[in-house]
Motif scaffolding. Structure first.
Motif, PDB file in Angstrom:
ATOM      1  N   ILE A  73       0.871  -1.182   0.000  1.00  0.00           N
ATOM      2  CA  ILE A  73       0.000   0.000   0.000  1.00  0.00           C
ATOM      3  C   ILE A  73       0.904   1.227   0.000  1.00  0.00           C
ATOM      4  CG2 ILE A  73      -1.869   1.237   1.162  1.00  0.00           C
ATOM      5  CD1 ILE A  73      -2.657  -1.637   0.453  1.00  0.00           C
ATOM      6  N   LEU A  74       0.668   2.106  -0.956  1.00  0.00           N
ATOM      7  CA  LEU A  74       1.476   3.312  -1.110  1.00  0.00           C
ATOM      8  C   LEU A  74       0.697   4.539  -0.653  1.00  0.00           C
ATOM      9  CD1 LEU A  74       2.619   2.369  -4.681  1.00  0.00           C
ATOM     10  CD2 LEU A  74       4.168   2.579  -2.738  1.00  0.00           C
ATOM     11  N   SER A  75       1.425   5.543  -0.212  1.00  0.00           N
ATOM     12  CA  SER A  75       0.843   6.833   0.153  1.00  0.00           C
ATOM     13  C   SER A  75       0.447   7.550  -1.129  1.00  0.00           C
ATOM     14  CB  SER A  75       1.874   7.651   0.919  1.00  0.00           C
ATOM     15  OG  SER A  75       1.450   8.972   1.062  1.00  0.00           O
ATOM     16  N   GLY A  76      -0.697   8.195  -1.124  1.00  0.00           N
ATOM     17  CA  GLY A  76      -1.171   8.883  -2.320  1.00  0.00           C
ATOM     18  C   GLY A  76      -0.198   9.903  -2.878  1.00  0.00           C
ATOM     19  N   ASP A  77       0.447  10.688  -2.009  1.00  0.00           N
ATOM     20  CA  ASP A  77       1.325  11.746  -2.502  1.00  0.00           C
ATOM     21  C   ASP A  77       2.682  11.225  -2.966  1.00  0.00           C
ATOM     22  OD1 ASP A  77       1.995  11.137   0.123  1.00  0.00           O
ATOM     23  OD2 ASP A  77       2.526  13.199   0.641  1.00  0.00           O
ATOM     24  N   GLN A  78       3.063  10.024  -2.605  1.00  0.00           N
ATOM     25  CA  GLN A  78       4.338   9.452  -3.047  1.00  0.00           C
ATOM     26  C   GLN A  78       4.138   8.167  -3.855  1.00  0.00           C
ATOM     27  OE1 GLN A  78       6.305   9.118   0.807  1.00  0.00           O
ATOM     28  NE2 GLN A  78       7.723  10.712   0.142  1.00  0.00           N
TER      29      GLN A  78
ATOM     30  N   GLU B 227       3.529   7.551  -7.058  1.00  0.00           N
ATOM     31  CA  GLU B 227       4.229   7.431  -8.338  1.00  0.00           C
ATOM     32  C   GLU B 227       5.692   7.051  -8.132  1.00  0.00           C
ATOM     33  OE1 GLU B 227       5.269  10.254 -12.117  1.00  0.00           O
ATOM     34  OE2 GLU B 227       3.313  10.536 -11.144  1.00  0.00           O
ATOM     35  N   GLU B 228       6.361   7.741  -7.240  1.00  0.00           N
ATOM     36  CA  GLU B 228       7.774   7.442  -6.942  1.00  0.00           C
ATOM     37  C   GLU B 228       7.919   6.031  -6.363  1.00  0.00           C
ATOM     38  OE1 GLU B 228      11.262   8.833  -3.823  1.00  0.00           O
ATOM     39  OE2 GLU B 228       9.525  10.136  -4.123  1.00  0.00           O
ATOM     40  N   GLY B 229       7.035   5.671  -5.439  1.00  0.00           N
ATOM     41  CA  GLY B 229       7.084   4.347  -4.838  1.00  0.00           C
ATOM     42  C   GLY B 229       6.834   3.256  -5.854  1.00  0.00           C
ATOM     43  N   PHE B 230       5.876   3.457  -6.770  1.00  0.00           N
ATOM     44  CA  PHE B 230       5.583   2.455  -7.783  1.00  0.00           C
ATOM     45  C   PHE B 230       6.762   2.261  -8.726  1.00  0.00           C
ATOM     46  CE2 PHE B 230       4.064   0.971 -11.871  1.00  0.00           C
ATOM     47  CZ  PHE B 230       3.466  -0.218 -11.481  1.00  0.00           C
ATOM     48  N   ARG B 231       7.426   3.348  -9.111  1.00  0.00           N
ATOM     49  CA  ARG B 231       8.607   3.224  -9.984  1.00  0.00           C
ATOM     50  C   ARG B 231       9.660   2.328  -9.329  1.00  0.00           C
ATOM     51  NH1 ARG B 231       7.865   8.647 -11.408  1.00  0.00           N
ATOM     52  NH2 ARG B 231       9.352   9.346  -9.855  1.00  0.00           N
ATOM     53  N   LYS B 232       9.914   2.553  -8.057  1.00  0.00           N
ATOM     54  CA  LYS B 232      10.907   1.756  -7.331  1.00  0.00           C
ATOM     55  C   LYS B 232      10.445   0.298  -7.222  1.00  0.00           C
ATOM     56  CE  LYS B 232      14.517   1.175  -4.576  1.00  0.00           C
ATOM     57  NZ  LYS B 232      15.740   0.737  -5.179  1.00  0.00           N
ATOM     58  N   LEU B 233       9.181   0.093  -6.875  1.00  0.00           N
ATOM     59  CA  LEU B 233       8.637  -1.263  -6.783  1.00  0.00           C
ATOM     60  C   LEU B 233       8.789  -2.012  -8.093  1.00  0.00           C
ATOM     61  CD1 LEU B 233       5.225  -0.925  -4.912  1.00  0.00           C
ATOM     62  CD2 LEU B 233       7.213  -2.215  -4.165  1.00  0.00           C
ATOM     63  N   SER B 234       8.371  -1.375  -9.184  1.00  0.00           N
ATOM     64  CA  SER B 234       8.382  -2.064 -10.471  1.00  0.00           C
ATOM     65  C   SER B 234       9.790  -2.281 -11.010  1.00  0.00           C
ATOM     66  CB  SER B 234       7.515  -1.331 -11.495  1.00  0.00           C
ATOM     67  OG  SER B 234       7.957  -0.015 -11.685  1.00  0.00           O
ATOM     68  N   SER B 235      10.753  -1.519 -10.536  1.00  0.00           N
ATOM     69  CA  SER B 235      12.131  -1.764 -10.974  1.00  0.00           C
ATOM     70  C   SER B 235      12.806  -2.855 -10.143  1.00  0.00           C
ATOM     71  CB  SER B 235      12.963  -0.482 -10.936  1.00  0.00           C
ATOM     72  OG  SER B 235      13.189  -0.070  -9.602  1.00  0.00           O
ATOM     73  N   ASP B 236      12.364  -3.051  -8.904  1.00  0.00           N
ATOM     74  CA  ASP B 236      12.996  -4.023  -8.009  1.00  0.00           C
ATOM     75  C   ASP B 236      12.235  -5.336  -7.855  1.00  0.00           C
ATOM     76  OD1 ASP B 236      14.880  -2.071  -7.620  1.00  0.00           O
ATOM     77  OD2 ASP B 236      14.286  -1.594  -5.573  1.00  0.00           O
ATOM     78  N   TYR B 237      10.934  -5.352  -8.178  1.00  0.00           N
ATOM     79  CA  TYR B 237      10.094  -6.522  -7.944  1.00  0.00           C
ATOM     80  C   TYR B 237       9.228  -6.808  -9.167  1.00  0.00           C
ATOM     81  CZ  TYR B 237      11.388  -5.818  -3.098  1.00  0.00           C
ATOM     82  OH  TYR B 237      12.118  -5.670  -1.945  1.00  0.00           O
TER      83      TYR B 237
ATOM     84  N   ILE C  54      10.887   1.502   1.191  1.00  0.00           N
ATOM     85  CA  ILE C  54      10.757   2.262  -0.058  1.00  0.00           C
ATOM     86  C   ILE C  54       9.938   3.524   0.217  1.00  0.00           C
ATOM     87  CG2 ILE C  54       9.707   2.247  -2.370  1.00  0.00           C
ATOM     88  CD1 ILE C  54      10.385  -0.740  -2.518  1.00  0.00           C
ATOM     89  N   PRO C  55      10.419   4.680  -0.242  1.00  0.00           N
ATOM     90  CA  PRO C  55       9.666   5.916  -0.031  1.00  0.00           C
ATOM     91  C   PRO C  55       8.243   5.790  -0.575  1.00  0.00           C
ATOM     92  CG  PRO C  55      11.838   6.408  -0.908  1.00  0.00           C
ATOM     93  CD  PRO C  55      11.671   4.920  -0.984  1.00  0.00           C
ATOM     94  N   GLY C  56       7.283   6.177   0.229  1.00  0.00           N
ATOM     95  CA  GLY C  56       5.891   6.125  -0.181  1.00  0.00           C
ATOM     96  C   GLY C  56       5.150   4.879   0.263  1.00  0.00           C
ATOM     97  N   VAL C  57       5.855   3.829   0.689  1.00  0.00           N
ATOM     98  CA  VAL C  57       5.179   2.608   1.139  1.00  0.00           C
ATOM     99  C   VAL C  57       4.713   2.804   2.578  1.00  0.00           C
ATOM    100  CG1 VAL C  57       5.478   0.157   1.693  1.00  0.00           C
ATOM    101  CG2 VAL C  57       6.426   1.081  -0.439  1.00  0.00           C
TER     102      VAL C  57
END
Length: 126
Positions: free
Chosen positions: A19-24, A26-36, A62-65
């Motif tokens: 679950i990601l924070s709404g304001d972060q 996009e940044e959190g998803f980029r990191k997630l999708s690059s690592d997992y 991860i920032p935003g998680v």
């Protein structure tokens, strides 16, 4: 993920809910999708990835998680989700807690096996 992936296929891999924070988000998803390996994107805040139990601490860093789990979420996190996110998370948690797939009477048998009724013919066919 294939049917046996819930509790860990090869190497203890399993589905992990993030679950990601709404304001972060996009940044959190980029990191997630690059690592997992991402299995499901429910919204910009709710994602299911493939990982191991040992990956949870890294995911949470991860920032935003705001939450990462293999099976439980706090009520506070659940309360912050919208209706569609809540519905998905409830279904995912239910599936994880059930563990094995449902066993149905007659599963895998032919439709005309002894003790079972054949299906009704399609409408208009007699």
């Amino acid at each position: 993920m294939s049917g046996q992936g819930i509790e860990g296929g090869a190497g203890g891999r399993r589905e992990l809910l993030v679950i990601l924070s709404g304001d972060q988000a996009e940044e959190g998803f980029r990191k997630l999708s690059s690592d997992y390996k991402v299995h499901h994107v429910v919204s910009n805040r709710v994602v299911v990835v493939e990982g191991a139990q040992s990956d949870l601490a890294g995911l949470r860093a991860i920032p935003g998680v705001i939450a990462a789990t293999a099976g439980d979420l706090s009520p506070g996190v659940l309360n912050g989700l919208d209706d569609s996110e809540s519905l998905f998370v409830a279904a995912w948690l239910s599936r994880i807690k059930e563990g094995a797939p449902k066993q149905r009477s007659g599963e895998g048998l032919n439709w005309d096996a002894p003790g079972f009724e054949p299906p009704d013919p399609p409408a208009g066919n007699s």
